[in-house]
Design an enzyme around this catalytic site. Structure first.
Site, PDB file in Angstrom:
ATOM      1  CE1 TYR A  62      -4.895  -3.535  -1.210  1.00  6.96           C
ATOM      2  CE2 TYR A  62      -6.832  -2.284  -2.142  1.00  6.96           C
ATOM      3  CZ  TYR A  62      -5.794  -2.397  -1.063  1.00  6.96           C
ATOM      4  OH  TYR A  62      -5.769  -1.382   0.038  1.00  6.96           O
TER       5      TYR A  62
ATOM      6  CG  ASN B 279      -2.528  -8.027   3.986  1.00  6.96           C
ATOM      7  OD1 ASN B 279      -2.789  -7.173   4.752  1.00  6.96           O
ATOM      8  ND2 ASN B 279      -2.465  -8.059   2.755  1.00  6.96           N
TER       9      ASN B 279
ATOM     10  CG  HIS C 253      -2.095   1.506   8.622  1.00  4.77           C
ATOM     11  ND1 HIS C 253      -0.610   1.546   8.285  1.00  4.77           N
ATOM     12  CD2 HIS C 253      -2.938   0.993   7.821  1.00  4.77           C
ATOM     13  CE1 HIS C 253      -0.783   0.872   6.936  1.00  4.77           C
ATOM     14  NE2 HIS C 253      -2.038   0.686   6.586  1.00  4.77           N
TER      15      HIS C 253
ATOM     16  CG  ASP D  42       1.352  -5.218  22.725  1.00  3.64           C
ATOM     17  OD1 ASP D  42       2.106  -4.742  22.311  1.00  3.64           O
ATOM     18  OD2 ASP D  42       0.546  -4.433  23.489  1.00  3.64           O
TER      19      ASP D  42
ATOM     20  CG  HIS E 253       1.149  -4.306   3.628  1.00  2.00           C
ATOM     21  ND1 HIS E 253      -0.289  -4.177   4.450  1.00  2.00           N
ATOM     22  CD2 HIS E 253       2.043  -3.925   4.743  1.00  2.00           C
ATOM     23  CE1 HIS E 253       0.031  -3.922   5.763  1.00  2.00           C
ATOM     24  NE2 HIS E 253       1.654  -4.059   6.044  1.00  2.00           N
TER      25      HIS E 253
ATOM     26  NE  ARG F 147      -4.493   3.271   2.610  1.00  2.00           N
ATOM     27  CZ  ARG F 147      -5.418   2.409   2.908  1.00  2.00           C
ATOM     28  NH1 ARG F 147      -5.076   1.540   3.772  1.00  2.00           N
ATOM     29  NH2 ARG F 147      -6.677   3.027   2.660  1.00  2.00           N
TER      30      ARG F 147
END
Length: 131
Positions: free
Chosen positions: A10, A61, A67, A74, A87, A98
């Site tokens: 990251y 994000n 997942h 919704d 992501h 993932r």
């Protein structure tokens, strides 16, 4: 935990740094940007639902909820606001669990794998789509 959690995946950039970069890019594009973060699924749903009639687009994000969360999916579908899924890592090149995004089917685009640049690419793409 950005900047601290798994920097090899990251990077070392904090969430505040990313938010500042997105706000700066928004200013360059002439758009107002609001940023917000929560680790709580229900709060994320509430925020998405409150966006209807207030925002022209959403960048999201959803982290691990990508997942697992039918309710976030919704909520995005219900508000009918163009949404881009973001992501920092390439979720399709990571663990198999993932690879499936429950929200991608209700998003207009997905930007993955460009670390913190994913946010700026998503903003630029959404801006161009809405212009």
């Amino acid at each position: 935990m950005l900047g601290q959690r798994e920097p090899e995946k990251y990077g070392n950039v904090s969430l505040i740094d990313i938010e500042d970069a997105v706000i700066t890019k928004g200013n360059e594009l002439g758009v107002d940007i609001d940023t917000w973060q929560s680790n709580h699924e229900g709060e994320i749903v509430d925020k998405i639902q409150s966006a209807k009639g207030k925002y022209d687009g959403i960048l999201i994000n959803a982290g691990g909820y990508t997942h697992t969360s039918v309710v976030i999916r919704d909520a995005i579908a219900a508000v009918q606001i163009p949404t881009v899924e973001i992501h920092m890592t390439n979720i399709h090149a990571r663990e198999e669990f993932r690879h499936t995004s429950l929200i991608s089917g209700v998003c207009v685009a997905q930007v993955v794998g460009f670390k913190e640049q994913s946010y700026l690419l998503a903003l630029e793409g959404l801006f161009k789509m809405l212009s």
